[in-house]
Design a protein around this motif. Structure first.
Motif, PDB file in Angstrom:
ATOM      1  N   ILE A   1       0.960  -1.092   0.127  1.00 32.49           N
ATOM      2  CA  ILE A   1       0.192  -0.101   0.197  1.00 32.49           C
ATOM      3  C   ILE A   1       0.904   1.197  -0.065  1.00 32.49           C
ATOM      4  CG2 ILE A   1      -1.781   1.355   1.168  1.00 32.49           C
ATOM      5  CD1 ILE A   1      -2.795  -1.335   2.366  1.00 32.49           C
ATOM      6  N   SER A   2       0.878   2.021  -1.000  1.00 28.53           N
ATOM      7  CA  SER A   2       1.835   3.279  -1.123  1.00 28.53           C
ATOM      8  C   SER A   2       1.351   4.176  -0.157  1.00 28.53           C
ATOM      9  CB  SER A   2       1.679   3.655  -2.563  1.00 28.53           C
ATOM     10  OG  SER A   2       0.504   4.145  -3.066  1.00 28.53           O
ATOM     11  N   PRO A   3       2.253   5.099   0.226  1.00 22.80           N
ATOM     12  CA  PRO A   3       1.970   6.207   1.074  1.00 22.80           C
ATOM     13  C   PRO A   3       1.087   7.209   0.371  1.00 22.80           C
ATOM     14  CG  PRO A   3       4.237   5.856   0.915  1.00 22.80           C
ATOM     15  CD  PRO A   3       3.751   4.824  -0.144  1.00 22.80           C
ATOM     16  N   GLU A   4       1.168   7.327  -0.957  1.00 24.41           N
ATOM     17  CA  GLU A   4       0.272   8.111  -1.678  1.00 24.41           C
ATOM     18  C   GLU A   4      -1.259   7.630  -1.396  1.00 24.41           C
ATOM     19  OE1 GLU A   4       2.881   6.769  -3.070  1.00 24.41           O
ATOM     20  OE2 GLU A   4       3.978   8.380  -3.280  1.00 24.41           O
ATOM     21  N   ARG A   5      -1.376   6.353  -1.614  1.00 24.51           N
ATOM     22  CA  ARG A   5      -2.803   5.835  -1.355  1.00 24.51           C
ATOM     23  C   ARG A   5      -3.347   5.707   0.017  1.00 24.51           C
ATOM     24  NH1 ARG A   5      -3.771  -0.810  -2.852  1.00 24.51           N
ATOM     25  NH2 ARG A   5      -5.679  -0.820  -1.997  1.00 24.51           N
ATOM     26  N   THR A   6      -2.545   5.591   0.909  1.00 29.41           N
ATOM     27  CA  THR A   6      -2.746   5.580   2.348  1.00 29.41           C
ATOM     28  C   THR A   6      -3.308   7.140   2.557  1.00 29.41           C
ATOM     29  OG1 THR A   6      -1.373   3.955   3.139  1.00 29.41           O
ATOM     30  CG2 THR A   6      -2.124   5.272   4.667  1.00 29.41           C
ATOM     31  N   ALA A   7      -2.534   8.118   2.017  1.00 32.45           N
ATOM     32  CA  ALA A   7      -2.812   9.635   2.233  1.00 32.45           C
ATOM     33  C   ALA A   7      -4.012   9.880   1.716  1.00 32.45           C
ATOM     34  CB  ALA A   7      -1.722  10.532   1.666  1.00 32.45           C
ATOM     35  N   SER A   8      -4.444   9.531   0.518  1.00 28.74           N
ATOM     36  CA  SER A   8      -5.403   9.688  -0.247  1.00 28.74           C
ATOM     37  C   SER A   8      -6.627   9.180   0.458  1.00 28.74           C
ATOM     38  CB  SER A   8      -5.453   9.278  -1.663  1.00 28.74           C
ATOM     39  OG  SER A   8      -6.724   9.436  -2.271  1.00 28.74           O
ATOM     40  N   SER A   9      -6.789   7.826   1.071  1.00 30.44           N
ATOM     41  CA  SER A   9      -7.592   7.307   1.694  1.00 30.44           C
ATOM     42  C   SER A   9      -8.206   7.973   3.102  1.00 30.44           C
ATOM     43  CB  SER A   9      -7.304   5.668   2.146  1.00 30.44           C
ATOM     44  OG  SER A   9      -7.262   5.016   0.896  1.00 30.44           O
ATOM     45  N   ARG A  10      -7.116   8.524   3.900  1.00 31.89           N
ATOM     46  CA  ARG A  10      -7.292   9.138   4.936  1.00 31.89           C
ATOM     47  C   ARG A  10      -7.903  10.518   4.706  1.00 31.89           C
ATOM     48  NH1 ARG A  10      -1.538   7.403   7.696  1.00 31.89           N
ATOM     49  NH2 ARG A  10      -2.452   5.371   8.526  1.00 31.89           N
ATOM     50  N   GLN A  11      -7.471  11.006   3.291  1.00 33.99           N
ATOM     51  CA  GLN A  11      -8.067  12.541   3.116  1.00 33.99           C
ATOM     52  C   GLN A  11      -9.426  12.349   2.857  1.00 33.99           C
ATOM     53  OE1 GLN A  11      -5.664  13.628   0.155  1.00 33.99           O
ATOM     54  NE2 GLN A  11      -4.233  15.020   1.252  1.00 33.99           N
TER      55      GLN A  11
ATOM     56  N   LEU B   1     -11.403   9.962   3.873  1.00 34.92           N
ATOM     57  CA  LEU B   1     -12.359   9.399   5.174  1.00 34.92           C
ATOM     58  C   LEU B   1     -12.649  10.750   6.127  1.00 34.92           C
ATOM     59  CD1 LEU B   1     -13.552   7.129   6.579  1.00 34.92           C
ATOM     60  CD2 LEU B   1     -11.178   6.908   7.555  1.00 34.92           C
ATOM     61  N   ALA B   2     -11.427  11.790   5.837  1.00 42.69           N
ATOM     62  CA  ALA B   2     -11.545  13.054   6.918  1.00 42.69           C
ATOM     63  C   ALA B   2     -12.757  13.923   6.047  1.00 42.69           C
ATOM     64  CB  ALA B   2     -10.077  13.816   6.847  1.00 42.69           C
ATOM     65  N   ARG B   3     -12.693  13.831   4.781  1.00 45.34           N
ATOM     66  CA  ARG B   3     -13.700  14.514   4.035  1.00 45.34           C
ATOM     67  C   ARG B   3     -15.086  14.345   4.338  1.00 45.34           C
ATOM     68  NH1 ARG B   3     -16.251  14.706  -0.763  1.00 45.34           N
ATOM     69  NH2 ARG B   3     -15.674  12.883  -1.521  1.00 45.34           N
ATOM     70  N   ILE B   4     -15.379  12.936   4.297  1.00 43.59           N
ATOM     71  CA  ILE B   4     -16.688  12.467   4.542  1.00 43.59           C
ATOM     72  C   ILE B   4     -17.163  12.497   6.097  1.00 43.59           C
ATOM     73  CG2 ILE B   4     -17.852  10.060   4.764  1.00 43.59           C
ATOM     74  CD1 ILE B   4     -16.013   9.132   2.452  1.00 43.59           C
ATOM     75  N   GLY B   5     -16.000  12.553   6.986  1.00 42.91           N
ATOM     76  CA  GLY B   5     -16.220  12.693   8.435  1.00 42.91           C
ATOM     77  C   GLY B   5     -16.601  14.356   8.440  1.00 42.91           C
ATOM     78  N   ALA B   6     -16.123  15.027   7.940  1.00 43.66           N
ATOM     79  CA  ALA B   6     -16.467  16.650   7.837  1.00 43.66           C
ATOM     80  C   ALA B   6     -17.706  16.766   7.276  1.00 43.66           C
ATOM     81  CB  ALA B   6     -15.556  17.442   6.996  1.00 43.66           C
ATOM     82  N   LEU B   7     -18.079  15.986   6.108  1.00 42.26           N
ATOM     83  CA  LEU B   7     -19.407  16.207   5.508  1.00 42.26           C
ATOM     84  C   LEU B   7     -20.634  15.852   6.728  1.00 42.26           C
ATOM     85  CD1 LEU B   7     -18.814  15.106   1.971  1.00 42.26           C
ATOM     86  CD2 LEU B   7     -19.338  17.138   2.580  1.00 42.26           C
ATOM     87  N   ILE B   8     -20.138  14.778   7.517  1.00 40.94           N
ATOM     88  CA  ILE B   8     -21.161  14.179   8.350  1.00 40.94           C
ATOM     89  C   ILE B   8     -21.241  15.044   9.439  1.00 40.94           C
ATOM     90  CG2 ILE B   8     -21.529  12.417  10.164  1.00 40.94           C
ATOM     91  CD1 ILE B   8     -20.149  10.304   8.009  1.00 40.94           C
ATOM     92  N   ASP B   9     -20.362  15.867  10.005  1.00 41.75           N
ATOM     93  CA  ASP B   9     -20.224  16.843  10.928  1.00 41.75           C
ATOM     94  C   ASP B   9     -21.080  18.031  10.704  1.00 41.75           C
ATOM     95  OD1 ASP B   9     -18.767  15.284  12.607  1.00 41.75           O
ATOM     96  OD2 ASP B   9     -16.968  16.276  12.152  1.00 41.75           O
ATOM     97  N   SER B  10     -21.005  18.300   9.249  1.00 45.74           N
ATOM     98  CA  SER B  10     -21.830  19.364   8.609  1.00 45.74           C
ATOM     99  C   SER B  10     -23.358  19.243   8.605  1.00 45.74           C
ATOM    100  CB  SER B  10     -21.254  19.979   7.394  1.00 45.74           C
ATOM    101  OG  SER B  10     -21.765  19.087   6.292  1.00 45.74           O
ATOM    102  N   LEU B  11     -23.810  17.969   8.902  1.00 45.40           N
ATOM    103  CA  LEU B  11     -25.236  17.757   8.702  1.00 45.40           C
ATOM    104  C   LEU B  11     -26.065  18.493  10.085  1.00 45.40           C
ATOM    105  CD1 LEU B  11     -25.054  13.991   8.339  1.00 45.40           C
ATOM    106  CD2 LEU B  11     -25.713  15.612   6.336  1.00 45.40           C
ATOM    107  N   PRO B  12     -27.154  18.712  10.010  1.00 40.38           N
ATOM    108  CA  PRO B  12     -27.807  18.974  11.167  1.00 40.38           C
ATOM    109  C   PRO B  12     -27.932  18.218  12.260  1.00 40.38           C
ATOM    110  CG  PRO B  12     -29.235  19.550   8.937  1.00 40.38           C
ATOM    111  CD  PRO B  12     -28.159  18.627   8.709  1.00 40.38           C
TER     112      PRO B  12
END
Length: 195
Positions: A101-111, A113-124
Motif C-alpha cells: 500500500i503506497s504512502p500516496e494511497r494511504t494519504a488519499s484514503s485518509r483524506q 475519510l476525513a472529508r466524509i467525516g467533515a461532511l457528516i459533521d456538517s449535517l444538522p
C-alpha cells in the motif's frame, strides 16, 4: 468445464482449500463489518477458485485463498450502493500482510475519510445523530427512535436526508474533479498546438 477437469478441481479444492476454511472464517469474522456475511465471502471465493481454468500456477494455495477472499471483500464494498464509514475503514483493516500500500494511497484514503467525516459533521444535529447511530454504530431504526425519543418514520427521514446530502456533495466533488481534469487536458492540448 469437462467432467475430468471438474473432478480435478474438486480434488484440488478438497486437498488445498477446504483445510484453510476454519482459519479463513475466523480471519474474515475479525475483519468484516456487520453488513458483510462470512458465508457469502467464502462461497464466492470457492466459486472463483472452482471456476479457474488452471490452478497449476498456484504455488501457495493458502495465501492464494486469502488473497481471493480479500478481493471478494473489496468487490462487495465497492458494489455497495451506500458505503458506511465503517466499511471504508474496513478496507484498511482487511489488507493482507505483504500487500503493498503506497504512502500516496494511504494519504488519499485518509483524506477521503476525513472529508466524509467533515461532511457528516456538517449535517444538522438530529440528522447527524440519526445517521451516525445507524450507519456508523449499526443501531436499528427502532433503537434509534427510542434513544432519540422520535418516531421511526422521523429517524428514516433523517437518515435519508443525511445520505442525500452526502451523495450530492460527493457528486459535486466528483464533477469538480472531472471538470478540472477536462480543463487541464484542454490546456495541455492547447499548449501542445502552440509549440
Amino acid at each position: 468445464m469437462s467432467a475430468s477437469l471438474a473432478r480435478q478441481r474438486a480434488s484440488w479444492l478438497a486437498e488445498h482449500v477446504l483445510p484453510c476454511e476454519p482459519a479463513l472464517r475466523e480471519w474474515l469474522r475479525r475483519r468484516l463489518s456487520l453488513r458483510q456475511d462470512v458465508d457469502d465471502v467464502i462461497q464466492e471465493t470457492y466459486a472463483i477458485l472452482a471456476g479457474m481454468a488452471d490452478v497449476s500456477h498456484i504455488q501457495q494455495p493458502k495465501a492464494y485463498v486469502y488473497s481471493v477472499a480479500h478481493s471478494v471483500v473489496l468487490q462487495q464494498l465497492r458494489r455497495a450502493q451506500v458505503v458506511s464509514i465503517e466499511a471504508v475503514a474496513e478496507i484498511d483493516r482487511v489488507a493482507i500482510a505483504g500487500d503493498e500500500i503506497s504512502p500516496e494511497r494511504t494519504a488519499s484514503s485518509r483524506q477521503e475519510l476525513a472529508r466524509i467525516g467533515a461532511l457528516i459533521d456538517s449535517l444538522p444535529d438530529k440528522c447527524r445523530q440519526a445517521f451516525v447511530l445507524r450507519r456508523v454504530e449499526g443501531y436499528s431504526q427502532r433503537e434509534i427512535a427510542q434513544r432519540m425519543q422520535i418516531s421511526e418514520n422521523t429517524v428514516e427521514k433523517h437518515i435519508c436526508k443525511g445520505i442525500r446530502v452526502l451523495m450530492d456533495s460527493m457528486k459535486r466533488d466528483a464533477n469538480g474533479v472531472e471538470q478540472e481534469m477536462e480543463r487541464s487536458a484542454a490546456e495541455g492540448a492547447s499548449n501542445a498546438r502552440r509549440r
